[in-house]
Design an enzyme around this catalytic site. Structure first.
Site, short mmCIF file in Angstrom:
data_model
loop_
_atom_site.label_atom_id
_atom_site.label_comp_id
_atom_site.label_asym_id
_atom_site.label_seq_id
_atom_site.Cartn_x
_atom_site.Cartn_y
_atom_site.Cartn_z
N SER A 230 0.85 -1.19 0.00
CA SER A 230 0.00 0.00 0.00
C SER A 230 0.89 1.23 0.00
O SER A 230 2.04 1.19 0.46
CB SER A 230 -0.90 0.02 1.24
N TYR B 45 -2.03 -1.38 9.93
CA TYR B 45 -2.06 -1.42 8.46
C TYR B 45 -0.73 -0.90 7.90
O TYR B 45 -0.12 -1.53 7.02
CB TYR B 45 -3.22 -0.58 7.94
#
Length: 269
Positions: A158, A181
């Site tokens: 990401s 995350y």
């Protein structure tokens, strides 16, 4: 076709991004394996992909399209599940060209706690599910690839595994950017570099894609703030990642190894 006869396994293939990947693989001549823990969702994803391809009148029809997509049960946190999937795919195709680490397992508390509230146990559980699952899956597929003599591992990271979040985009929403995350996705980037070096001269290469935000019913205020950090579109559609994936799966990228390719519409600038 650039992926002619290639067999590509996409973990989490029934998900939002996974479906776009499978569609692109099949459209470019490959066979796409929807490897997912939810077989009902996998079968529904297969039907959706076939319908979308068949309805696209701008591209030539694909012969025997049903045989180009296989649904396989896969739990990336289970070594037994992975080895069973490998065996089943090998029996069907006789080879596997690539693994796309794309699954997104997480706990029920994922994203519901801010930095000061996240519980140690939940943090560890998510690290085990996502980072541990990517490691286990990569490890088992790499063993298969090493015996086979070639292979390709592409992991989905990401933009927030490359840069820190831009917290102003979350103002006025119920959304947040979980600390776990960012840590997991950064780990995916470095695992990719590690594997590229460790597996050097085995015929196996490893790369990662670091996407920007993917459009998925986010609040309008978030979308507008996010768009302000970009240079063209803002939030991406899953299909916007497909060109990069197809390139990394193809022989055109055979000397690209250990790289993290950012696809973020300039968000990180």
């Amino acid at each position: 076709m650039i992926l002619k006869d290639k067999v590509v396994v996409v973990s989490g293939g029934a998900g939002l991004i996974g479906k776009g990947f499978i569609k692109a693989i099949v459209e470019h001549g490959g066979s796409g394996i929807i490897a997912d823990i939810n077989m009902q969702a996998a079968q529904e994803a297969k039907a959706h992909i076939i319908q979308a391809i068949c309805e696209d009148t701008h591209k030539p029809p694909i012969q025997n399209i049903e045989s180009k997509i296989l649904c396989i049960s896969l739990d990336i946190t289970s070594k037994q599940s992975i080895t069973q999937a490998l065996q089943a795919i090998h029996e069907q195709y006789g080879k596997i060209d690539a693994l796309v680490n794309n699954a997104y397992p997480r706990t029920t508390m994922w994203g519901k706690k801010n930095f000061f509230e996240v519980e140690y146990e939940d943090f560890c559980a998510n690290m085990n599910l996502q980072m541990g699952g990517y490691l286990l899956c990569s490890q088992q597929f790499a063993k298969y690839f090493k015996t086979q003599g070639f292979g390709n591992i592409i992991s989905i990271s990401s933009i927030q595994g490359v840069y820190a979040p831009k917290f102003d985009t979350y103002i006025g929403t119920q959304m947040d950017s979980p600390i776990e995350y960012s840590i997991i996705k950064a780990g995916v980037c470095h695992m990719t570099r590690y594997m590229a070096k460790y597996l050097a001269n085995t015929g196996i290469r490893a790369n990662a894609i670091a996407p920007g935000g993917i459009l998925n019913d986010q609040p309008q205020s978030f979308l507008e703030r996010y768009r302000g950090h970009c240079t063209s579109k803002g939030m991406l559609d899953p299909e916007d990642l497909s060109g990069t994936l197809v390139f990394l799966l193809s022989d055109a990228s055979k000397y690209i190894n250990g790289q993290v390719i950012v696809v973020d519409d300039g968000w990180g600038l």
